[in-house]
Enzyme design. Sequence first.
Site, PDB file in Angstrom:
ATOM      1  N   HIS A 299       0.854  -1.186   0.000  1.00 47.92           N
ATOM      2  CA  HIS A 299       0.000   0.000   0.000  1.00 47.92           C
ATOM      3  C   HIS A 299       0.897   1.245   0.000  1.00 47.92           C
ATOM      4  CE1 HIS A 299      -3.461  -2.373   1.737  1.00 47.92           C
ATOM      5  NE2 HIS A 299      -2.467  -3.058   2.281  1.00 47.92           N
TER       6      HIS A 299
ATOM      7  N   GLU B 199       2.490  -0.955   4.453  1.00 48.11           N
ATOM      8  CA  GLU B 199       2.290   0.424   4.005  1.00 48.11           C
ATOM      9  C   GLU B 199       3.649   1.064   3.766  1.00 48.11           C
ATOM     10  OE1 GLU B 199      -0.482   2.098   3.371  1.00 48.11           O
ATOM     11  OE2 GLU B 199      -2.078   1.120   4.513  1.00 48.11           O
TER      12      GLU B 199
ATOM     13  N   HIS C 287      -2.290  -2.942  -3.523  1.00 50.50           N
ATOM     14  CA  HIS C 287      -3.686  -2.838  -3.096  1.00 50.50           C
ATOM     15  C   HIS C 287      -4.591  -2.717  -4.329  1.00 50.50           C
ATOM     16  CE1 HIS C 287      -6.458  -0.880   0.183  1.00 50.50           C
ATOM     17  NE2 HIS C 287      -6.860  -2.084  -0.152  1.00 50.50           N
TER      18      HIS C 287
ATOM     19  N   ASP D   9      -3.370   2.377  -5.047  1.00 47.09           N
ATOM     20  CA  ASP D   9      -2.030   2.258  -4.472  1.00 47.09           C
ATOM     21  C   ASP D   9      -1.441   0.855  -4.669  1.00 47.09           C
ATOM     22  OD1 ASP D   9      -4.131   1.614  -2.505  1.00 47.09           O
ATOM     23  OD2 ASP D   9      -2.543   1.405  -1.034  1.00 47.09           O
TER      24      ASP D   9
END
Length: 184
Positions: free
Chosen positions: A35, A117, A153, A163
Site C-alpha cells: 500500500h 504500508e 492494493h 495504491d
Amino acid sequence: MIVRSDGWLEGVARVHSPNFDARPPGAAIRLVVIHNISLPPGRYGGGHISRLFTNTLDVSADPYFVQLACLRVSAHILIERAGAATQFVSFKDRAWHAGVSHFNGRPACNDFSIGIEVEGTDFEVFSDLQYAALNKIILALLTVHPIEAVRGHSDIAPDRKTDPGPFFDWGRLALPSSVSLPTT
C-alpha cells in the site's frame, strides 16, 4: 532481519494497533499486499499514520482527517520515507488493511495476507531506503511463510484502490522467482 515465533520482527519499532483480529483457523499467509499512505495526503512525518492505526488521530488537526474519524484500520508494517519500519500487528494476526478484496478467485485477502504500508503517494517516487527495507522485510517473511505473491492494493481491490501507484517500481523488489509479482 528475523521474524520471531510470536510474529514480530526483531529490530523494528513496535506500536500495537487494536485494529486486528485472529486469522481463520488454518489460514496460511500466501500474499503480501503493498500500500501507500501519507497523512494528510502528500505530507510526511508527524506521526499521523501511527495515530490512525491506533485510533488516536486528532481529527481537528487537519481538515482532511475528519473523513477518517470512524475508520478502524491498520497494517502489519509501515515503512517511512527514510526507511524506518514500524510494526503494528503481529504477522500471526489479521491486520485490517485490504478491505473488500480478492486474489486468484479467493475473497477476503486480510485472511491470508500481510499488509505493508510504504509512506508515499500515487504521485511521486519512493525512496531507495524504502525499497531496501521492503526487500529485507519480505525476504524475512519468506523464511517463515509460504508466500506465493506480492501485489499492490490496486491489484486486489481494483475498483476501489490505486495504491501503491504508478511510481512504485516493482522491478526494485529483489525476490526469488517463486514469488510472483504483478505484470506491468
